[in-house]
Design an enzyme around this catalytic site. Structure first.
Site, mmCIF file in Angstrom:
data_model
loop_
_atom_site.group_PDB
_atom_site.id
_atom_site.type_symbol
_atom_site.label_atom_id
_atom_site.label_comp_id
_atom_site.label_asym_id
_atom_site.label_seq_id
_atom_site.Cartn_x
_atom_site.Cartn_y
_atom_site.Cartn_z
ATOM 1 N N HIS A 126 0.812 -1.219 0.000
ATOM 2 C CA HIS A 126 0.000 0.000 0.000
ATOM 3 C C HIS A 126 0.847 1.271 0.000
ATOM 4 O O HIS A 126 0.335 2.351 -0.288
ATOM 5 C CB HIS A 126 -0.974 0.002 1.195
ATOM 6 C CG HIS A 126 -0.336 0.258 2.531
ATOM 7 N ND1 HIS A 126 -0.024 -0.748 3.413
ATOM 8 C CD2 HIS A 126 0.040 1.412 3.144
ATOM 9 C CE1 HIS A 126 0.497 -0.229 4.511
ATOM 10 N NE2 HIS A 126 0.556 1.080 4.370
ATOM 11 N N ASP A 156 0.223 -7.750 1.572
ATOM 12 C CA ASP A 156 0.541 -6.321 1.617
ATOM 13 C C ASP A 156 2.050 -6.095 1.647
ATOM 14 O O ASP A 156 2.547 -5.243 2.380
ATOM 15 C CB ASP A 156 -0.116 -5.640 2.823
ATOM 16 C CG ASP A 156 -0.083 -4.111 2.705
ATOM 17 O OD1 ASP A 156 0.096 -3.604 1.585
ATOM 18 O OD2 ASP A 156 -0.191 -3.443 3.754
ATOM 19 N N SER A 230 4.898 2.748 7.876
ATOM 20 C CA SER A 230 4.550 1.560 7.090
ATOM 21 C C SER A 230 5.723 1.124 6.223
ATOM 22 O O SER A 230 6.299 1.932 5.495
ATOM 23 C CB SER A 230 3.333 1.848 6.206
ATOM 24 O OG SER A 230 2.181 2.024 6.977
#
Length: 382
Positions: A126, A156, A230
Site C-alpha cells: 500500500h 501487503d 509503514s
C-alpha cells in the site's frame, strides 16, 4: 520466724527458676514471629554494561537503522478542471476524453528495509501501489530511483530494487524464537519528520482476522507506529529484523499502542518468490471452509473435536479431484488437527504445488483419510 523463712526460700527459688527459663526460652512469653525469606540481588547483578540491556539500545539501532530507508512516491492524477464534471450526471452528456482536465501530483511517504546488499528493498504494497515514481532515501543521505520487482497484495508486501553500491543490509531474526514480552524497536519515517526509533515490547504473535490482508499472521507491538512508518523495520534488542511494520489500530489516526508487523520469515519468503518467479507461489486446495460452531458440531456429531466444514469445492480443483465433498468435516492436515480456517489456509499455502498431503475427514459420521495433490493458488482478482 522459722515459719516465715520456710515461705521465703520457695518463693526465691521459683523466681530464680523463672528467670533462668526466660533467659533460655524467651519465646514462651513473646508472640510467635513468622520468618519471611527475601532474596536480594548480589551487587554484581545490579551492575549493567553501560550500553546494553535496559540502559541503552543504541548498539541495536546502530546495527539496524542504516538498512531502513525512507520511501517517497509520486502519482500523476488527472481530474476535470470543473469539479461539476466529476458528477456522472454531467459526464453522461460529454465525451470523458474530450473534457478539459488538469494534472495533479499526489505524493506520499513510507519506509522500507534493505534485505540484502544487491539492493532489494521490502516495503508494504500500500506504500507504493499505483505510484508513477518511487524514490528511496538512505540514512547516509544518498537517494535512488527504485524499480518495482513485484507486488503481493495478499500479504501487503512489495519488493523494490535500487542500483547503488556499498549498501547496508539488515540481519533477520528467527520468528519461532520470538516471545511475548521481548523488547521491540520500530524504525521508520513517521509523518516525514525523518528516521525515528520507538521502543516497546512484543504484545502478541499470530494475530489474524483483522481484515488487513488475505494472509494474516501479524506480530503485535506497542512500539509507537504512525503514518509513514509503514514498511519500516521492527527489530529486536540485538538489531535483528523480526517484522515489517504494516498497520495500526487507532481511533484517532495516531499510535495508541496497538501496531502490527508482518513476520520477517514471511517477508523473506515473499521476496524470494517475487525475485525468482515474479509472483508468490502458494499452495491451494480449492475449497471454501467454514468455522465449526458448537451448535454445528453438535448437529454433525463431532463433539468437542476441532474441525472445519467444507462449504464449497472448486470444480476440477485439487479437493474435487481428491474426492472431497461439500459437507465433509476437515479434521486434520498431515496428521495435525485443524484449528481456525485462517490458520489452516495459511498452512496449506505453505505447501508446494504438486506436493501430496493427507487430509483427515469426517463424512456421515465415519472418519476417512483422503490424499490430495496441492495446486497453485490462482492470482487474486483484486
Amino acid at each position: 520466724m522459722r515459719r516465715v523463712s520456710y515461705l521465703i526460700w520457695p518463693v526465691v527459688t521459683g523466681i530464680l527458676a523463672a528467670l533462668l527459663i526466660l533467659q533460655f526460652y524467651p519465646q514462651l512469653i513473646s508472640p510467635p514471629v513468622t520468618t519471611v525469606e527475601i532474596r536480594e540481588a548480589a551487587s554484581s547483578e545490579l551492575t549493567l554494561p553501560a550500553r546494553e540491556g535496559v540502559v541503552s539500545y543504541a548498539d541495536a539501532v546502530d546495527k539496524a537503522a542504516p538498512a531502513v530507508v525512507n520511501i517517497y512516491t509520486r502519482t500523476l492524477v488527472r481530474q476535470p478542471v470543473n469539479p461539476l464534471l466529476n458528477d456522472p450526471f454531467f459526464r453522461n452528456f460529454f465525451n470523458a476524453e474530450q473534457l478539459p482536465q488538469r494534472d495533479r501530483i499526489e505524493s506520499s511517504l513510507g519506509s522500507g528495509v534493505i534485505l540484502n546488499e544487491q539492493g532489494y528493498v521490502v516495503t508494504n504494497n500500500h506504500v507504493i501501489s499505483g505510484a508513477d515514481s518511487i524514490v528511496v532515501a538512505l540514512r547516509d543521505g544518498r537517494e535512488a530511483q527504485a524499480s518495482v520487482v513485484g507486488l503481493d497484495p495478499e500479504t501487503d508486501l512489495a519488493v523494490l530494487k535500487i542500483e547503488l553500491t556499498d549498501l547496508p543490509s539488515i540481519t533477520l531474526a528467527a520468528n519461532d524464537e520470538l516471545r511475548i514480552g521481548d523488547v521491540a524497536l520500530a524504525i521508520g519515517n513517521p509523518f516525514g519528520v525523518g528516521q525515528t526509533v520507538t521502543m516497546g515490547i512484543i504484545s502478541a504473535t499470530g494475530r489474524n482476522r483483522l481484515g488487513l490482508s488475505t494472509y494474516e499472521d501479524f506480530i503485535q507491538t506497542d512500539a509507537a507506529i504512525n503514518p509513514g512508518n509503514s514498511g519500516g523495520a521492527l527489530v529486536d534488542a540485538h538489531g535483528n529484523l523480526v517484522g515489517i511494520n504494516t498497520a495500526i489500530f487507532s481511533k484517532s489516526g495516531g499510535s495508541q499502542g496497538i501496531g502490527f508487523a508482518i513476520p520477517s520469515s514471511l517477508a523473506r519468503q515473499v521476496m524470494q518468490d517475487l525475485i525468482s518467479h515474479g509472483r508468490v507461489i502458494r499452495g491451494w486446495l480449492g475449497v471454501e471452509i467454514q468455522e465449526l460452531t458448537p451448535r454445528l458440531a453438535e448437529s454433525f456429531g463431532v463433539g468437542e473435536r476441532p474441525g472445519l466444514i467444507v462449504a464449497g469445492i472448486f470444480r476440477n480443483g485439487p479437493a474435487h479431484q481428491a474426492g472431497l465433498q461439500p459437507g465433509d468435516i476437515l479434521l486434520q492436515v498431515e496428521g495435525e488437527p485443524v484449528t481456525t480456517s485462517r490458520a489452516t489456509m495459511n498452512r496449506i499455502a505453505r505447501f508446494k504445488p504438486g506436493q501430496k498431503i493427507a487430509l483427515g475427514v469426517l463424512r456421515d459420521g465415519h472418519e476417512m483419510m483422503v490424499t490430495a495433490s496441492i495446486g497453485e493458488r490462482p492470482p487474486s482478482r483484486n
